[in-house]
Design an enzyme around this catalytic site. Sequence first.
Site, PDB file in Angstrom:
ATOM      1  N   LYS A  49      32.613  37.659  44.322  1.00 30.63           N
ATOM      2  CA  LYS A  49      33.040  38.794  43.497  1.00 30.63           C
ATOM      3  C   LYS A  49      31.819  39.529  42.932  1.00 30.63           C
ATOM      4  O   LYS A  49      31.812  40.750  42.836  1.00 30.63           O
ATOM      5  CB  LYS A  49      33.970  38.310  42.386  1.00 30.63           C
ATOM      6  CG  LYS A  49      35.358  38.043  42.917  1.00 30.63           C
ATOM      7  CD  LYS A  49      36.229  37.179  42.047  1.00 30.63           C
ATOM      8  CE  LYS A  49      37.467  36.765  42.840  1.00 30.63           C
ATOM      9  NZ  LYS A  49      38.218  35.675  42.274  1.00 30.63           N
ATOM     10  N   GLN A  93      38.920  33.051  36.661  1.00 25.62           N
ATOM     11  CA  GLN A  93      39.087  32.330  37.930  1.00 25.62           C
ATOM     12  C   GLN A  93      39.990  31.109  37.755  1.00 25.62           C
ATOM     13  O   GLN A  93      39.743  30.267  36.891  1.00 25.62           O
ATOM     14  CB  GLN A  93      37.697  31.913  38.455  1.00 25.62           C
ATOM     15  CG  GLN A  93      37.717  31.312  39.833  1.00 25.62           C
ATOM     16  CD  GLN A  93      38.168  32.297  40.915  1.00 25.62           C
ATOM     17  OE1 GLN A  93      37.687  33.421  41.001  1.00 25.62           O
ATOM     18  NE2 GLN A  93      39.125  31.880  41.738  1.00 25.62           N
ATOM     19  N   ASP A 116      43.643  41.417  38.281  1.00 24.52           N
ATOM     20  CA  ASP A 116      44.232  40.433  39.190  1.00 24.52           C
ATOM     21  C   ASP A 116      45.738  40.663  39.341  1.00 24.52           C
ATOM     22  O   ASP A 116      46.365  40.137  40.253  1.00 24.52           O
ATOM     23  CB  ASP A 116      44.031  39.012  38.610  1.00 24.52           C
ATOM     24  CG  ASP A 116      43.041  38.203  39.422  1.00 24.52           C
ATOM     25  OD1 ASP A 116      42.763  38.586  40.575  1.00 24.52           O
ATOM     26  OD2 ASP A 116      42.558  37.183  38.899  1.00 24.52           O
TER      27      ASP A 116
END
Length: 279
Positions: A49, A93, A116
Amino acid sequence: MATILDGKALAAKIKAQVKEEAATLPRIPGLAVIIVGNNPASRVYVNSKRKDCEECGFLSEEFALPEETTEAELIALIQELNGRDDIDGILCQLPLPNGINEEAVLMAIDPNKDVDGFHPMNAGALFVGKDGFLPCTPYGVMEILDEYGIDPKGKTCVVIGRSNIVGKPMSIMLLQRHGTVTICHSRTQNLTEVCRGADILVAAVGKNHTVTKDMVKPGAVVIDVAMNRNDEGKLCGDVDFDDVKDIASAITPVPGSVGPMTRAMLMKNTLLAAKKHQA
Ligand code: NAP
């Protein structure tokens, strides 16, 4: 032999477009990535990322917290990031270490920074067909279908997997595009039979050899979301690629299709967040 759906090439194209558009904004988009503990797979994802942010010209800030971090400490960091003007997207995460309630953490992220697309506000927006952030993996799958002119309208679509991050949103996206959708899971009976009816088959289980040749209708489009390891430790999907590619009309390889697209869609969502915040 099936058309190989090249998500890697499409992801590169999308990231180039994102970079170009980001450069026109008054302020560069900013993504905060939080990682808690020492999960090696999570570390790999977080590193990619960062690389993607560099490639797109974004500000990327990483917060690597120790395994012992408490839920309250993590939520306090998220609240601080919610209030920062230079941060457009916040990503925590997963999975989180035991003892931290993932739902509480995801709920703490400002829905306007939830790139997300996991916050219930965004999940709800998808459910009722309103604008919001779409979860990156199913969003990436839809982009692959569009790129190759595969229209779900009127097609029989079967999604194997019902997780909140892949299976469920995937099913809703296909439904919104007028597919006739069946969702399968670990209690589904006659999985082979159900899958054999699919014009578009999406596998999101996480187990090698879930989809064998006998489960695929000749000419079907087969999308493999999974990222598993085979006995030799090599990355593979749920689908028996070598057998299935001979009967499907189109198929995604693993690695090299849905994975890169997931990363590209995160960049696209972060750009969208930055545009909204700067509007
Ligand atoms: P998950 O939360 O573990 O969900 C797996 C789903 O598969 C569950 O709904 C489960 O059913 C179902 N299932 C398990 N065994 C089954 C069986 N034998 N037959 C039919 N269904 C079965 O996993 P996830 O987070 O959705 O991820 C799925 C896969 O996608 C994993 O390999 C993951 O690594 C991969 N993934 C890839 C990306 C990417 O960027 N490419 C992103 C996210 C995830 P129940 O609900 O009944 O338990």
